[in-house]
Design a protein around this motif. Structure first.
Motif, PDB file in Angstrom:
ATOM      1  N   ASP A 116       1.014  -1.216   0.033  1.00 57.58           N
ATOM      2  CA  ASP A 116      -0.027  -0.017   0.291  1.00 57.58           C
ATOM      3  C   ASP A 116       0.619   1.084  -0.324  1.00 57.58           C
ATOM      4  N   PRO A 117       2.010   1.368   0.707  1.00 58.50           N
ATOM      5  CA  PRO A 117       3.019   2.719   0.230  1.00 58.50           C
ATOM      6  C   PRO A 117       2.936   3.124  -0.777  1.00 58.50           C
ATOM      7  N   GLU A 140      11.682   5.639  -7.741  1.00 61.02           N
ATOM      8  CA  GLU A 140      12.890   4.620  -7.708  1.00 61.02           C
ATOM      9  C   GLU A 140      13.591   4.878  -6.667  1.00 61.02           C
ATOM     10  N   GLU A 141      14.418   6.226  -6.690  1.00 62.37           N
ATOM     11  CA  GLU A 141      15.163   6.759  -5.449  1.00 62.37           C
ATOM     12  C   GLU A 141      14.517   6.866  -4.357  1.00 62.37           C
ATOM     13  N   GLU A 142      13.300   6.768  -3.750  1.00 65.65           N
ATOM     14  CA  GLU A 142      12.256   6.920  -2.622  1.00 65.65           C
ATOM     15  C   GLU A 142      12.868   5.518  -1.970  1.00 65.65           C
ATOM     16  N   MET A 143      12.635   4.380  -3.039  1.00 62.02           N
ATOM     17  CA  MET A 143      12.743   3.217  -2.114  1.00 62.02           C
ATOM     18  C   MET A 143      14.365   3.181  -1.811  1.00 62.02           C
ATOM     19  N   LYS A 144      15.146   3.771  -3.047  1.00 61.87           N
ATOM     20  CA  LYS A 144      16.650   4.070  -2.980  1.00 61.87           C
ATOM     21  C   LYS A 144      17.328   4.374  -1.292  1.00 61.87           C
ATOM     22  N   ALA A 145      16.603   5.319  -0.876  1.00 61.27           N
ATOM     23  CA  ALA A 145      17.304   5.866  -0.004  1.00 61.27           C
ATOM     24  C   ALA A 145      15.482   4.858   1.244  1.00 61.27           C
ATOM     25  N   LYS A 147      12.599   4.875   1.988  1.00 65.66           N
ATOM     26  CA  LYS A 147      10.995   5.802   1.877  1.00 65.66           C
ATOM     27  C   LYS A 147      10.432   4.431   2.278  1.00 65.66           C
ATOM     28  N   PHE A 148      10.400   3.090   1.924  1.00 70.85           N
ATOM     29  CA  PHE A 148       9.271   2.571   1.475  1.00 70.85           C
ATOM     30  C   PHE A 148      10.012   1.264   0.781  1.00 70.85           C
TER      31      PHE A 148
END
Length: 226
Positions: A116-117, A140-145, A147-148
């Protein structure tokens, strides 16, 4: 000569009658064919009705979920008033996204709640006006960081088709089919042994390999009855 003229006239009338009879036969055959073509779908689809209520949105959306889990799925999506809401509360591992009644055709989806996130972020970015590739790059960048997270093996079930009519007795949507997405973040063809393009209907393949959104895609079998 006097006898010849009546004979010519009679012959002409006879040919005209024969020609008229053939034309009538052709028209009647054509009418029969057209009537059969036009009435067959009506007879086949006589129980179908438009998806025109929130209850219908919920019922048809649940067809995307595994049958054993439908009773307790949470259902979200646009209602008939055009508002994105929780259409029905649920308490199991699935969230179902109903069809958007303002779009052509039909498309509902069911996914594991741990996705869901990721899904919600995509909807939020789309609401901001971001295009497909922008959404892909941002997530993609947020997952690498960190964030989810997309859990390995989390599955998305998609129930879609070209029409938005359903059978109220079964909730099945006319011509809709299921396809499946199994998420394997960062996986590749080399790490899974899967091809990067489908080789046959219902054959698994890997899409977006090497990215956060890498997933196994399983499309429906072709309908050979058509």
């Amino acid at each position: 000569m006097k006898h010849l003229i009546p004979a010519i006239i009679f012959t002409g009338l006879l040919m005209s009658c024969n020609s008229t009879d053939k034309t009538k036969g052709t028209v009647q055959d054509s009418d029969t064919t057209e009537t059969t073509t036009e009435t067959t779908p009506t007879e086949t689809n006589k129980n179908l009705k438009a998806i025109d209520s929130d209850d219908a949105l919920i019922a048809t959306a649940l067809m995307a979920a595994p049958e054993a889990s439908r009773a307790n799925c949470k259902v979200i999506g646009y209602n008939m008033a055009g508002e994105f809401v929780t259409l029905r509360e649920g308490d199991n591992e699935f969230i179902v996204l109903a069809d958007d009644p303002n779009k052509e055709g039909f498309s509902a989806a069911c996914y594991h709640k741990d996705l869901d996130p990721f899904m919600a972020r995509g909807r939020a970015l789309k609401a901001e006006g971001k295009k497909h590739q922008e959404i892909f790059d941002i997530r993609e960048e947020e997952m690498k960081a960190g964030k989810f997270n997309i859990p390995t093996g989390a599955t998305l079930h998609i129930y879609s088709g070209p029409k938005a009519e359903y059978d109220p007795t079964t909730a099945k949507v006319d011509e809709a089919k299921l396809r499946y997405v199994v998420y394997l973040p960062w996986a590749t063809a080399a790490s899974t042994g899967l091809p990067e393009a489908p080789v046959a209907s219902n054959h698994p393949w890997i899409m977006n390999p090497g990215t956060h959104r890498a997933h196994i895609m399983i499309s429906p079998l072709a309908d050979h009855n058509k």
